[in-house]
Design a protein around this motif. Structure first.
Motif, PDB file in Angstrom:
ATOM      1  N   THR A 104       0.848  -1.194   0.000  1.00 17.13           N
ATOM      2  CA  THR A 104       0.000   0.000   0.000  1.00 17.13           C
ATOM      3  C   THR A 104       0.880   1.240   0.000  1.00 17.13           C
ATOM      4  O   THR A 104       1.617   1.496   0.954  1.00 17.13           O
ATOM      5  CB  THR A 104      -0.920   0.030   1.226  1.00 17.13           C
ATOM      6  N   VAL A 105       0.835   2.003  -1.069  1.00 15.09           N
ATOM      7  CA  VAL A 105       1.621   3.226  -1.168  1.00 15.09           C
ATOM      8  C   VAL A 105       0.993   4.304  -0.284  1.00 15.09           C
ATOM      9  O   VAL A 105      -0.220   4.521  -0.325  1.00 15.09           O
ATOM     10  CB  VAL A 105       1.707   3.708  -2.627  1.00 15.09           C
ATOM     11  N   GLU A 106       1.838   4.974   0.501  1.00 15.43           N
ATOM     12  CA  GLU A 106       1.347   6.015   1.412  1.00 15.43           C
ATOM     13  C   GLU A 106       1.885   7.401   1.085  1.00 15.43           C
ATOM     14  O   GLU A 106       1.409   8.392   1.643  1.00 15.43           O
ATOM     15  CB  GLU A 106       1.702   5.646   2.848  1.00 15.43           C
ATOM     16  N   GLY A 107       2.851   7.482   0.184  1.00 16.88           N
ATOM     17  CA  GLY A 107       3.378   8.794  -0.180  1.00 16.88           C
ATOM     18  C   GLY A 107       4.503   8.688  -1.188  1.00 16.88           C
ATOM     19  O   GLY A 107       5.141   7.645  -1.331  1.00 16.88           O
ATOM     20  N   MET A 108       4.738   9.783  -1.918  1.00 15.16           N
ATOM     21  CA  MET A 108       5.800   9.838  -2.918  1.00 15.16           C
ATOM     22  C   MET A 108       6.460  11.208  -2.873  1.00 15.16           C
ATOM     23  O   MET A 108       5.789  12.219  -2.723  1.00 15.16           O
ATOM     24  CB  MET A 108       5.237   9.607  -4.333  1.00 15.16           C
ATOM     25  N   LYS A 109       7.797  11.232  -3.031  1.00 17.96           N
ATOM     26  CA  LYS A 109       8.526  12.500  -3.054  1.00 17.96           C
ATOM     27  C   LYS A 109       9.631  12.422  -4.097  1.00 17.96           C
ATOM     28  O   LYS A 109      10.387  11.456  -4.140  1.00 17.96           O
ATOM     29  CB  LYS A 109       9.111  12.812  -1.681  1.00 17.96           C
ATOM     30  N   GLY A 115      16.985  12.889  -9.508  1.00 16.34           N
ATOM     31  CA  GLY A 115      15.960  12.543 -10.494  1.00 16.34           C
ATOM     32  C   GLY A 115      15.257  11.241 -10.168  1.00 16.34           C
ATOM     33  O   GLY A 115      14.878  10.485 -11.067  1.00 16.34           O
ATOM     34  N   VAL A 116      15.069  10.981  -8.878  1.00 12.63           N
ATOM     35  CA  VAL A 116      14.490   9.717  -8.427  1.00 12.63           C
ATOM     36  C   VAL A 116      13.277   9.981  -7.541  1.00 12.63           C
ATOM     37  O   VAL A 116      13.281  10.898  -6.709  1.00 12.63           O
ATOM     38  CB  VAL A 116      15.546   8.890  -7.645  1.00 12.63           C
ATOM     39  N   TRP A 117      12.246   9.170  -7.729  1.00 10.50           N
ATOM     40  CA  TRP A 117      11.080   9.194  -6.843  1.00 10.50           C
ATOM     41  C   TRP A 117      11.324   8.234  -5.675  1.00 10.50           C
ATOM     42  O   TRP A 117      11.731   7.083  -5.888  1.00 10.50           O
ATOM     43  CB  TRP A 117       9.818   8.747  -7.577  1.00 10.50           C
ATOM     44  N   ASN A 118      11.084   8.710  -4.472  1.00 10.03           N
ATOM     45  CA  ASN A 118      11.136   7.865  -3.281  1.00 10.03           C
ATOM     46  C   ASN A 118       9.709   7.616  -2.827  1.00 10.03           C
ATOM     47  O   ASN A 118       8.988   8.546  -2.443  1.00 10.03           O
ATOM     48  CB  ASN A 118      11.948   8.530  -2.178  1.00 10.03           C
ATOM     49  N   VAL A 119       9.311   6.358  -2.907  1.00 15.15           N
ATOM     50  CA  VAL A 119       7.926   5.963  -2.647  1.00 15.15           C
ATOM     51  C   VAL A 119       7.864   5.236  -1.306  1.00 15.15           C
ATOM     52  O   VAL A 119       8.531   4.214  -1.116  1.00 15.15           O
ATOM     53  CB  VAL A 119       7.396   5.056  -3.768  1.00 15.15           C
ATOM     54  N   PRO A 348      -0.136  11.613  -0.300  1.00 19.17           N
ATOM     55  CA  PRO A 348       0.604  12.827  -0.672  1.00 19.17           C
ATOM     56  C   PRO A 348       1.667  12.566  -1.729  1.00 19.17           C
ATOM     57  O   PRO A 348       2.394  11.581  -1.662  1.00 19.17           O
ATOM     58  CB  PRO A 348       1.230  13.277   0.652  1.00 19.17           C
ATOM     59  N   VAL A 349       1.729  13.457  -2.715  1.00 18.06           N
ATOM     60  CA  VAL A 349       2.734  13.379  -3.776  1.00 18.06           C
ATOM     61  C   VAL A 349       3.426  14.733  -3.866  1.00 18.06           C
ATOM     62  O   VAL A 349       2.799  15.740  -4.189  1.00 18.06           O
ATOM     63  CB  VAL A 349       2.093  13.024  -5.137  1.00 18.06           C
ATOM     64  N   THR A 350       4.726  14.754  -3.556  1.00 20.77           N
ATOM     65  CA  THR A 350       5.506  15.981  -3.586  1.00 20.77           C
ATOM     66  C   THR A 350       6.458  15.940  -4.767  1.00 20.77           C
ATOM     67  O   THR A 350       7.297  15.040  -4.875  1.00 20.77           O
ATOM     68  CB  THR A 350       6.314  16.163  -2.291  1.00 20.77           C
ATOM     69  N   GLY A 351       6.305  16.894  -5.675  1.00 18.43           N
ATOM     70  CA  GLY A 351       7.114  16.924  -6.879  1.00 18.43           C
ATOM     71  C   GLY A 351       8.260  17.895  -6.797  1.00 18.43           C
ATOM     72  O   GLY A 351       8.830  18.144  -5.725  1.00 18.43           O
ATOM     73  N   ALA A 352       8.620  18.490  -7.914  1.00 23.42           N
ATOM     74  CA  ALA A 352       9.723  19.448  -7.982  1.00 23.42           C
ATOM     75  C   ALA A 352       9.290  20.791  -7.412  1.00 23.42           C
ATOM     76  O   ALA A 352       8.121  21.164  -7.465  1.00 23.42           O
ATOM     77  CB  ALA A 352      10.179  19.599  -9.430  1.00 23.42           C
ATOM     78  N   ARG A 353      10.272  21.512  -6.828  1.00 21.24           N
ATOM     79  CA  ARG A 353      10.066  22.883  -6.348  1.00 21.24           C
ATOM     80  C   ARG A 353       8.922  22.996  -5.349  1.00 21.24           C
ATOM     81  O   ARG A 353       8.213  24.002  -5.292  1.00 21.24           O
ATOM     82  CB  ARG A 353       9.843  23.835  -7.541  1.00 21.24           C
ATOM     83  N   GLY A 354       8.695  21.923  -4.598  1.00 23.68           N
ATOM     84  CA  GLY A 354       7.681  21.945  -3.552  1.00 23.68           C
ATOM     85  C   GLY A 354       6.257  21.736  -4.023  1.00 23.68           C
ATOM     86  O   GLY A 354       5.310  21.875  -3.232  1.00 23.68           O
ATOM     87  N   ASN A 359      -2.619  19.723  -3.552  1.00 25.91           N
ATOM     88  CA  ASN A 359      -2.820  21.175  -3.540  1.00 25.91           C
ATOM     89  C   ASN A 359      -3.002  21.715  -4.946  1.00 25.91           C
ATOM     90  O   ASN A 359      -3.880  22.550  -5.199  1.00 25.91           O
ATOM     91  CB  ASN A 359      -1.630  21.868  -2.863  1.00 25.91           C
ATOM     92  N   ASP A 360      -2.160  21.240  -5.856  1.00 26.05           N
ATOM     93  CA  ASP A 360      -2.246  21.725  -7.240  1.00 26.05           C
ATOM     94  C   ASP A 360      -3.579  21.367  -7.884  1.00 26.05           C
ATOM     95  O   ASP A 360      -4.063  22.080  -8.769  1.00 26.05           O
ATOM     96  CB  ASP A 360      -1.109  21.144  -8.075  1.00 26.05           C
ATOM     97  N   TRP A 361      -4.148  20.246  -7.446  1.00 23.62           N
ATOM     98  CA  TRP A 361      -5.412  19.796  -8.022  1.00 23.62           C
ATOM     99  C   TRP A 361      -6.625  20.131  -7.148  1.00 23.62           C
ATOM    100  O   TRP A 361      -7.719  19.634  -7.394  1.00 23.62           O
ATOM    101  CB  TRP A 361      -5.368  18.276  -8.257  1.00 23.62           C
ATOM    102  N   ALA A 362      -6.445  20.967  -6.151  1.00 22.25           N
ATOM    103  CA  ALA A 362      -7.538  21.248  -5.209  1.00 22.25           C
ATOM    104  C   ALA A 362      -8.765  21.834  -5.903  1.00 22.25           C
ATOM    105  O   ALA A 362      -9.907  21.556  -5.524  1.00 22.25           O
ATOM    106  CB  ALA A 362      -7.051  22.196  -4.117  1.00 22.25           C
ATOM    107  N   ALA A 363      -8.546  22.628  -6.945  1.00 22.43           N
ATOM    108  CA  ALA A 363      -9.676  23.239  -7.661  1.00 22.43           C
ATOM    109  C   ALA A 363     -10.112  22.404  -8.853  1.00 22.43           C
ATOM    110  O   ALA A 363     -10.992  22.814  -9.614  1.00 22.43           O
ATOM    111  CB  ALA A 363      -9.299  24.644  -8.117  1.00 22.43           C
ATOM    112  N   GLY A 364      -9.498  21.242  -9.010  1.00 20.93           N
ATOM    113  CA  GLY A 364      -9.814  20.380 -10.152  1.00 20.93           C
ATOM    114  C   GLY A 364      -8.540  19.946 -10.851  1.00 20.93           C
ATOM    115  O   GLY A 364      -7.633  20.756 -11.059  1.00 20.93           O
ATOM    116  N   ALA A 365      -8.453  18.685 -11.190  1.00 22.84           N
ATOM    117  CA  ALA A 365      -7.233  18.133 -11.772  1.00 22.84           C
ATOM    118  C   ALA A 365      -6.964  18.700 -13.165  1.00 22.84           C
ATOM    119  O   ALA A 365      -7.870  18.832 -13.982  1.00 22.84           O
ATOM    120  CB  ALA A 365      -7.326  16.609 -11.830  1.00 22.84           C
TER     121      ALA A 365
END
Length: 495
Positions: A104-109, A115-119, A348-354, A359-365
């Motif tokens: 079960t994935v609980e978060g990604m950063k 250049g690597v995702w830590n899941v 939670p998914v945290t990408g580049a530059r915070g 949050n980015d999709w709060a108003a719609g994806a």
């Protein structure tokens, strides 16, 4: 470190996870892993085991184009048969050794430096991958309504997406909450064996006849001997669904014709004016999901079945209440579908530059082609925002996505690219197209549906014909992305 980093992590083992993995292998990419919180491959068809569960897309179209099945037993396959087909494809392509279940994935950063995702996963496990593919689909988490008193019910509570075979409903008083896609399959299947069946429906759906039949052995024999005939059959079905799209997606004379067909479907079975009123929608055909069934209306006219055109407002120890009236029940069944993600993902998914995806999709994806999202390098979606079908098979949309993703990963590996991130202007251009086109679809005709966010945006469906989307997503264009090369990073480190 290199030995511990995957090239690709695929989250989800349904059709999208399987299709992505096959396309990666076809490109010679083998350093990947599939993870899923379930116990096996299959996705929604592994989980949906309720009586009557079946697909509402013809079998020949609801299957991989590159893995046709000449042995489908019905025009519209059951859940068990679809799952068996998927497991057969998994075995043929040797994917089981690439999968890990109960994860079960609980978060990604995203780590910009490497250049690597830590899941992060439940239990403390961490998986590092250069590329992550979200193949979780929209139909994975059951939607359970919050109803006062639900904890007090002394009988059995079931959900269509988490069916329990150990519960015997024969001869029982059963209450079904929901009147949508799951309910119209469940109710006819269980009505003959229960004592009383009360169905609580918030809003009726437009339902047209289901052209289902048993596929004869001679037809299967032809498909086995002459595969091109099955290919013609598939393409013909696809063309018909695209024709229907003219009336389902857009308000045209075809819409009127389909609505008349749906009214005929009601009138030929239901003679009672009061019941007819309960099952007849008051909105334009296409505004909500069109359903297909031959046995929903016949089930509703049975002596042991009652349709209540109102929601359940309260649950008590021995039944449910609706509009102040009490209904006894031994078993309560939620046929309420799934929680469709409209503004984020379930972790939670945290990408580049915070950037934070929720949050980015709060108003719609928003996305580019429903596959990439600005601010989230090396992250790809299958069946992402606005790539759901309103009139045809979802696989028509996802198959080009598998190829697109495999092509992108292949270029990253062969050209030494550390990260690729879709340009903001390309995402904005696609979003403008979606929003403008959506204004002329039936889905914005004024009814309330699960397609829409709280703000009224449709972030679920593609506002056009499937063929149009396939053309848009058929080719991966590196020019659409901001690229960071490994060589550039190495030069900076030396300097």
């Amino acid at each position: 470190m290199k030995d511990t980093v995957l090239d690709v992590l695929v989250i989800g083992s349904g059709f999208s996870g399987i299709g992505t993995a096959i396309n990666l292998k076809n490109k010679g990419i083998t350093n990947f892993k599939i993870v899923d919180k379930g116990k096996d491959f299959g996705g929604t068809w592994r989980d949906n085991k309720y009586p009557g569960a079946a697909c509402d897309v013809p079998s020949h179209l609801y299957s991989f184009s590159f893995e046709p099945n000449p042995n489908w037993s019905r025009m519209f396959a059951t859940s068990d048969e679809i799952e068996a087909y998927m497991l057969g494809v998994v075995a043929k392509h040797g994917l089981r050794e690439k999968a890990e279940f109960g994860v079960t994935v609980e978060g990604m950063k995203f780590d910009e430096a490497s250049g690597v995702w830590n899941v992060t996963c439940k239990g403390g496990k961490t998986i590092a991958a250069r590329v992550v593919v979200s193949a979780m689909g929209a139909l994975s988490n059951p939607s359970i309504p919050k109803i006062e008193g639900s904890d007090s019910f002394k009988g059995e509570i079931l959900h269509t997406a988490r069916w329990r075979k150990d519960v015997n409903i024969k001869g029982k008083k059963v209450a079904v909450v929901g009147g949508g896609a799951s309910a119209i399959q469940l109710v006819p299947a269980i009505a003959p064996e229960v004592k009383e069946l009360t169905v609580f429906q918030r809003t009726p759906s437009w339902i047209i006849p289901k052209p289902d039949y048993d596929i004869a052995e001679w037809e299967k024999t032809i498909y086995r001997a002459l595969p091109f005939v099955q290919s013609i059959r598939r393409n013909t079905i696809y063309a018909i669904t695209e024709m229907f799209g003219a009336g389902i997606v857009f308000n045209t004379p075809m819409t009127t014709a389909l609505e008349r067909l749906a009214r005929f479907n009601i009138e030929r079975t239901i003679k009672d004016p009061a019941l007819r009123a309960k099952v007849t929608p008051d909105y334009r055909f296409g505004c909500k999901r069109m359903l297909i069934s031959n046995d929903w209306y016949p089930a509703l006219v049975r002596d042991n079945v009652e349709l209540v055109a109102a929601p359940v407002t309260k649950i008590n120890p021995h039944g449910v209440e609706s509009n102040g009236e009490k209904f006894d029940a031994d078993v309560l069944i939620y046929a309420t579908g799934f929680e469709v993600p409209k503004a984020g993902v379930p972790f939670p998914v945290t990408g580049a530059r915070g950037h934070n995806l929720n949050n980015d999709w709060a108003a719609g994806a928003e996305s580019y082609l429903g596959i990439n999202v600005h601010g989230f390098p090396n992250l790809f979606f299958c069946m992402g925002p606005n790539t759901g079908p309103g009139h045809t098979s979802v696989l028509v949309y996802t198959e080009p996505q598998y190829r697109y993703i495999a092509s992108a990963v292949s270029r990253m590996l062969t050209e030494g690219l550390q990260s690729i991130e879709v340009k903001a202007e390309k995402q904005a251009e696609f979003t403008r197209f979606i929003d403008e086109r959506m204004k002329v679809t039936n889905w914005t005709a004024g009814c309330k549906s699960w397609y829409l966010t709280d703000s009224g945006r449709n972030t679920t469906l593609y506002p056009g014909f499937a063929g149009e989307y396939v053309i848009k997503a058929s080719t991966f264009h590196l020019d659409d992305f901001d690229v960071v090369k490994k060589s550039d990073i190495e030069r900076k480190q030396v300097a």
